[in-house]
Structure formats: structure tokens, C-alpha cells
Design an enzyme around this catalytic site. Sequence first.
Site, PDB file in Angstrom:
ATOM      1  N   LYS A  65       0.833  -1.201   0.000  1.00 15.42           N
ATOM      2  CA  LYS A  65       0.000   0.000   0.000  1.00 15.42           C
ATOM      3  C   LYS A  65       0.869   1.254   0.000  1.00 15.42           C
ATOM      4  O   LYS A  65       0.620   2.203  -0.751  1.00 15.42           O
ATOM      5  CB  LYS A  65      -0.918   0.003   1.226  1.00 15.42           C
ATOM      6  CG  LYS A  65      -2.041  -1.013   1.182  1.00 15.42           C
ATOM      7  CD  LYS A  65      -2.824  -0.988   2.489  1.00 15.42           C
ATOM      8  CE  LYS A  65      -3.945  -2.013   2.495  1.00 15.42           C
ATOM      9  NZ  LYS A  65      -4.697  -2.008   3.776  1.00 15.42           N
ATOM     10  N   ALA A  82      -1.037   1.216   6.540  1.00 12.90           N
ATOM     11  CA  ALA A  82      -1.195   0.217   7.597  1.00 12.90           C
ATOM     12  C   ALA A  82      -2.146  -0.866   7.138  1.00 12.90           C
ATOM     13  O   ALA A  82      -2.970  -0.661   6.237  1.00 12.90           O
ATOM     14  CB  ALA A  82      -1.721   0.868   8.878  1.00 12.90           C
ATOM     15  N   ASP A  83      -2.021  -2.025   7.765  1.00 13.49           N
ATOM     16  CA  ASP A  83      -2.969  -3.111   7.510  1.00 13.49           C
ATOM     17  C   ASP A  83      -3.165  -3.909   8.795  1.00 13.49           C
ATOM     18  O   ASP A  83      -2.198  -4.195   9.506  1.00 13.49           O
ATOM     19  CB  ASP A  83      -2.472  -4.039   6.399  1.00 13.49           C
ATOM     20  CG  ASP A  83      -3.591  -4.948   5.919  1.00 13.49           C
ATOM     21  OD1 ASP A  83      -4.434  -4.471   5.131  1.00 13.49           O
ATOM     22  OD2 ASP A  83      -3.642  -6.109   6.341  1.00 13.49           O
ATOM     23  N   THR A  84      -4.419  -4.223   9.078  1.00 11.37           N
ATOM     24  CA  THR A  84      -4.764  -4.967  10.291  1.00 11.37           C
ATOM     25  C   THR A  84      -5.351  -6.317   9.916  1.00 11.37           C
ATOM     26  O   THR A  84      -6.260  -6.398   9.084  1.00 11.37           O
ATOM     27  CB  THR A  84      -5.768  -4.177  11.151  1.00 11.37           C
ATOM     28  OG1 THR A  84      -5.185  -2.921  11.518  1.00 11.37           O
ATOM     29  CG2 THR A  84      -6.131  -4.946  12.414  1.00 11.37           C
TER      30      THR A  84
END
EC number: 3.6.1.9
Length: 209
Positions: A65, A82-84
Site C-alpha cells: 500500500k 497500515a494493515d490490520t
Amino acid sequence: MTGTTAPAGAAAEVRLVLASASPRRLDLLRQIGLVPGQVFPANIDETPGRDELPRPYAERLAAEKAAHVAAQVEGPALVLAADTVVALGRRILPKAEDEQTARACLERLSGRRHTVFTAIAIRPTAAWAAGRAGNRIVASTVTFSRLTPAQIDALIAAGDWQGKAGGYAIQGHAAAFVRFMSGSYTGIVGLPLFETAQLLRGQKGSWLS
């Protein structure tokens, strides 16, 4: 930092770009005094690879990203992505885009411990040669109490599961059923602030005090 650019002495005219459409990530940045100069959601394929594990999956998506947006933003800027990922063991739970998915996630999480991985990545644009790329990942643990069918119905009706990894928002109605939590609360919400601040402090200039 407030406003649209870095403060004096922090690389003049360098914008902070948030590569996410998440309002909760924007709110978390504002909590520590950061207002992105631009919000530029990353439109990438988020399909997990075959046999891809939760931790590397989160790390890969955050990095992709950040790189994707950094390649498109013009001028000197620092891109934050960010990635969760919510994981039950080696299993990646999906983002809940419909009630059926949210219900299935909550039924799996009921009475069980799970892990929330949030990865962050920063990438400078080509126009800011002084910027540094960086990555962090935070693993947190959450345990839900055993949920009755009526409680799951109530969580579904509340609606704050929409678009959330694992079908719940810890800052929402599901908080009433969190029996145990360890790690980073802001990481579970979607952006670990301590690690984000560490990455920004490592940049040239005074991004954060």
C-alpha cells in the site's frame, strides 16, 4: 505536527500522506497531533496468497500500500500505510462486508483467544530523497467471553462491524465482551501509535517532539 506539511526544520513542504480511507486511523493520528496533508487510499488486491500466514500477510499489504501510493503522489511527501489482520492461529479472518461474514467471525471468536496483527509502513516519494523507508508490526492478543446467540445478534444489529477485520471493532460495542487484552490497543483499533511515532521520529527533521 499540525496542518498539511511538516513543521519548520522537518523538511520544508514535505507532506504526510495517509494511504488509507479509514476514519479511525485519521482520528488516531490526530490524537498525537498529526494531520495528514493528503489522504490517498491505496487501491490494491488484498487477496491472501496461497498458504500465506497472517503476520507476513499484514506486513506485505502495508508495504505494498505504501509503495503503491508513494509511486503516485507528486512532490516531496512521506506516505504512511497500515494493515490490520485478525488471526485464529494460522487462519486469517476476513474483513466483514456483510452480516453473514460478521456473524461467522463472531461465532469463531466466541470464547477464544485470537491475535491482531497491525503492520505499518512508511515510504518517501521519489521527490524527497532525504526520506527513509520503514516498517513495523505489532501483535496483540484479545480474548472474547463466550457469546450467546442473542449477544451476537445485538453486535450485528449495532453495525460497527462493517468493514472490520474479524467482524468487530474493539472501540465499539464488542468492547463489552473483551475479557482479556494484551499488546497495543491502538494497534487493535488500526494504527499502533507508539510504533508510528517511532518511525516518524526517525525521519529527517522534527516530525514529532
